[in-house]
Motif scaffolding. Structure first.
Motif, PDB file in Angstrom:
ATOM      1  N   LEU A   1       0.825  -1.210   0.000  1.00 43.68           N
ATOM      2  CA  LEU A   1       0.000   0.000   0.000  1.00 43.68           C
ATOM      3  C   LEU A   1       0.862   1.264   0.000  1.00 43.68           C
ATOM      4  N   TYR A   2       2.026   1.179   0.638  1.00 42.52           N
ATOM      5  CA  TYR A   2       2.912   2.345   0.695  1.00 42.52           C
ATOM      6  C   TYR A   2       3.635   2.586  -0.626  1.00 42.52           C
ATOM      7  N   THR A   3       4.051   1.510  -1.282  1.00 44.23           N
ATOM      8  CA  THR A   3       4.878   1.652  -2.483  1.00 44.23           C
ATOM      9  C   THR A   3       4.079   1.735  -3.782  1.00 44.23           C
ATOM     10  N   VAL A   4       2.849   1.209  -3.778  1.00 40.56           N
ATOM     11  CA  VAL A   4       2.050   1.160  -5.002  1.00 40.56           C
ATOM     12  C   VAL A   4       0.842   2.087  -4.866  1.00 40.56           C
ATOM     13  N   ASP A   5       0.605   2.875  -5.874  1.00 39.29           N
ATOM     14  CA  ASP A   5      -0.581   3.729  -5.901  1.00 39.29           C
ATOM     15  C   ASP A   5      -1.771   2.878  -6.332  1.00 39.29           C
ATOM     16  N   ILE A   6      -2.511   2.352  -5.350  1.00 43.17           N
ATOM     17  CA  ILE A   6      -3.586   1.412  -5.671  1.00 43.17           C
ATOM     18  C   ILE A   6      -4.754   2.102  -6.371  1.00 43.17           C
ATOM     19  N   THR A   7      -4.793   3.426  -6.326  1.00 43.17           N
ATOM     20  CA  THR A   7      -5.887   4.139  -6.999  1.00 43.17           C
ATOM     21  C   THR A   7      -5.739   4.107  -8.513  1.00 43.17           C
ATOM     22  N   THR A   8      -4.509   3.838  -8.983  1.00 44.37           N
ATOM     23  CA  THR A   8      -4.272   3.755 -10.425  1.00 44.37           C
ATOM     24  C   THR A   8      -3.847   2.357 -10.865  1.00 44.37           C
ATOM     25  N   ALA A   9      -3.543   1.489  -9.899  1.00 42.87           N
ATOM     26  CA  ALA A   9      -3.127   0.122 -10.231  1.00 42.87           C
ATOM     27  C   ALA A   9      -4.349  -0.706 -10.624  1.00 42.87           C
ATOM     28  N   ASN A  10      -4.076  -1.943 -11.054  1.00 38.92           N
ATOM     29  CA  ASN A  10      -5.170  -2.850 -11.392  1.00 38.92           C
ATOM     30  C   ASN A  10      -6.100  -3.002 -10.190  1.00 38.92           C
ATOM     31  N   ARG A  11      -7.372  -2.724 -10.389  1.00 39.26           N
ATOM     32  CA  ARG A  11      -8.264  -2.674  -9.234  1.00 39.26           C
ATOM     33  C   ARG A  11      -8.509  -4.044  -8.618  1.00 39.26           C
TER      34      ARG A  11
END
Length: 431
Positions: free
Chosen positions: A292-302
Motif C-alpha cells: 500500500l505504501y509503495t504502489v498507488d492502488i488508486t491507479t493500479a489494477n483494481r
C-alpha cells in the motif's frame, strides 16, 4: 448480543460507500473526529442510541450519535468476559472468546448484505439509503437488546426464568459447574457476581506493572489494520466499484477472518505461545502494508488492489487470546474484570489513534498514513517479543526462589502469605 453491538458500530462503513459524508456535509477529517469521539466515549464508560443515526443532519448530530452509541456500549465486553468466567475455566476462555468474537465477523458479513440492499433505497421517500440502513438495524438491535434481558441467566445456578423455563441444569450439574470453575481459580469462591468494584481495587489493578506489557500490546496491535479496514469501502469506491458491489466485496475478507481468528486462537492456546502467535499475526500484515505504501492502488489494477486489501484485512486477530491473557495473568477474580476492562480501554485508545492516521490532505492514497502504520507494526512486534521475555524472566525468578524452599517452608508460605493474585510465588505468568 455482540453481533447486534457490532452492527451498530460497523454500519458507518457501509454508509460511507453511499456518499454519507457528502450527504451530511462532512469531509474525511470530520469523520475521523467522529470516530475519535466514539472511541473516547467508549473508553470513558468502559468501567436505543442506534436509531438516532436515522436523523443525522450534519457534523454536530454525527458526533453526538457516535458518543451516545459508545455510552450505551462501553461496558459490554469486559462485563461479558467476567460473565463467561463463571461458566468456563481459564484454559477454556480463549477459545470461547474466539467464538464470541466471530460474532463480530458475522455482524460484518450481515452488515455487508444489508448495506448492499438498503443502500439501494436511496431516494425512497426522499431519503438517503444509509438512513434506511440505520433505521432497520437500529430496530433489530433494539429487539435483541430487550430479548437479552429475559434470555441471559444470572449465573450457572440461576438459570430459571420466564423465557428459560425451570432452569438449564439440575442440582448435580450445578455443583459440577461451580466446583470445576473454583478448582481452576479458588479466588472465584470469595466473590459473587454482583459484588461492586471498589476504588481501591481499581487502583491496585492500575498499578499492577506485570500487566502493563499486555496493556501496551492492546494499545498498539490493532492500529496497523484499522485505518485500511475503516476506509475499505471508500477505497473500493475510488477504485471504481459501485455501491452494491462495494458492500458485497467486504464479505470475503470477513469470512476469511473467522477462520484465521479461530485458527490462531487455537494455535496460541495449544502451544501456550500467545506473544509469539500475536507477533506472527502482525507479520502477516507487513508485506501488504508495504504494498500500500509503495504502489498507488488508486491507479493500479483494481482487482489486484482489492486482493491485497482483502488479504491484509483477513489477517488473524490475537484479540480473543489477549482478552483472556490479561485476566489470566491477574490471577484473582476481583481484579479479573478490571484487568479485562483496562485492556479493552487500551484497545479503545488505539482506536483513537487509528481514527487519525489517514488524513484529508493524504487522500486518496494515504501514503504518509501507511508509512506510519508500518512503523507502528514494527514497534508492536518488538513489544510482543519483549513481553514474552519479560514473562519468562519473571517466571524464572520465582521458580528459583520457590525451588530453594523446602516442603515445610512452602506449606508455611501457602498458609500464611499475604501475597495476592499474580504476586504469589506459586503463580506463573502465561506467555
Amino acid at each position: 448480543m455482540f453481533m447486534a453491538l457490532e452492527l451498530d458500530r460497523s454500519n458507518i462503513s457501509q454508509a460511507l460507500s453511499d456518499g454519507m459524508l457528502a450527504d451530511v456535509g462532512m469531509d474525511t477529517n470530520d469523520f475521523n473526529l467522529g470516530m475519535t469521539v466514539f472511541r473516547t466515549t467508549f473508553l470513558l464508560v468502559e468501567l436505543p442510541s442506534q436509531l438516532g443515526q436515522f436523523w443525522l443532519s450534519g457534523r454536530g448530530s454525527f458526533l453526538a450519535c457516535r458518543a451516545l452509541i459508545a455510552i450505551f456500549m462501553g461496558g459490554f465486553i469486559p462485563d461479558v468476559i467476567l460473565y463467561l468466567s463463571y461458566f468456563y475455566t481459564s484454559t477454556e476462555m480463549a477459545v470461547r472468546l474466539a467464538f464470541f468474537w466471530t460474532a463480530y465477523n458475522v455482524a460484518d458479513i450481515i452488515s455487508g448484505f444489508l448495506g448492499a440492499g438498503f443502500l439501494q433505497l436511496r431516494g425512497w421517500h426522499g431519503l438517503e439509503g444509509c438512513r434506511w440502513l440505520f433505521l432497520f438495524e437500529g430496530l433489530m438491535t433494539l429487539l435483541i437488546g430487550i430479548s437479552a434481558w429475559f434470555l441471559m441467566p444470572a449465573g450457572p445456578t440461576q438459570t430459571a426464568g420466564i423465557l428459560r423455563g425451570s432452569g438449564w441444569f439440575d442440582e448435580r450439574e450445578q455443583r459440577i459447574m461451580v466446583n470445576r470453575v473454583i478448582r481452576d481459580d479458588p479466588s472465584k469462591g470469595g466473590m459473587h457476581n454482583r459484588q461492586p468494584i471498589t476504588p481501591r481495587l481499581l487502583w491496585d489493578s492500575l498499578k499492577d506493572y506485570d500487566l502493563w506489557p499486555v496493556y501496551a500490546i492492546g494499545l498498539l496491535f490493532i492500529i496497523p489494520g484499522t485505518p485500511p479496514a475503516t476506509y475499505f469501502t471508500l477505497t473500493l469506491r475510488v477504485l471504481g466499484f459501485n455501491v452494491l458491489v462495494t458492500n458485497l466485496l467486504i464479505i470475503p475478507q470477513t469470512v476469511f477472518s473467522i477462520f484465521t481468528l479461530l485458527g490462531f486462537t487455537y494455535l496460541a492456546e495449544r502451544t501456550g505461545e500467545r506473544a509469539l502467535v500475536g507477533a506472527i499475526a502482525q507479520l502477516w500484515r507487513l508485506p501488504f502494508l508495504i504494498y500500500l505504501y509503495t504502489v498507488d492502488i488508486t491507479t493500479a489494477n483494481r482487482r489486484g488492489s482489492f486482493g491485497a486489501l482483502t488479504i491484509l484485512l483477513a489477517a488473524p486477530s490475537a484479540h480473543a487470546v489477549q482478552v483472556a491473557w490479561a485476566p489470566r495473568n491477574s490471577n484473582a477474580v476481583r481484579s479479573r474484570t478490571v484487568s479485562a476492562a483496562l485492556y479493552n480501554m487500551a484497545v479503545q485508545m488505539s482506536g483513537i489513534i487509528s481514527a487519525n492516521v489517514y488524513r484529508e490532505h493524504d487522500a486518496p492514497r494515504y501514503r504518509d498514513g501507511n508509512k506510519n502504520l508500518i512503523a507502528i507494526l514494527a514497534l508492536t512486534i518488538f513489544i510482543y517479543v519483549s513481553t514474552r521475555f519479560y514473562c519468562v524472566w519473571r517466571n524464572n525468578r520465582r521458580e528459583k526462589i520457590w525451588n530453594a524452599m523446602d516442603d515445610e517452608q512452602k506449606k508455611e508460605y501457602l498458609e500464611a502469605t499475604t501475597d495476592k493474585g499474580n504476586k504469589r510465588l506459586d503463580f506463573r505468568f502465561a506467555l
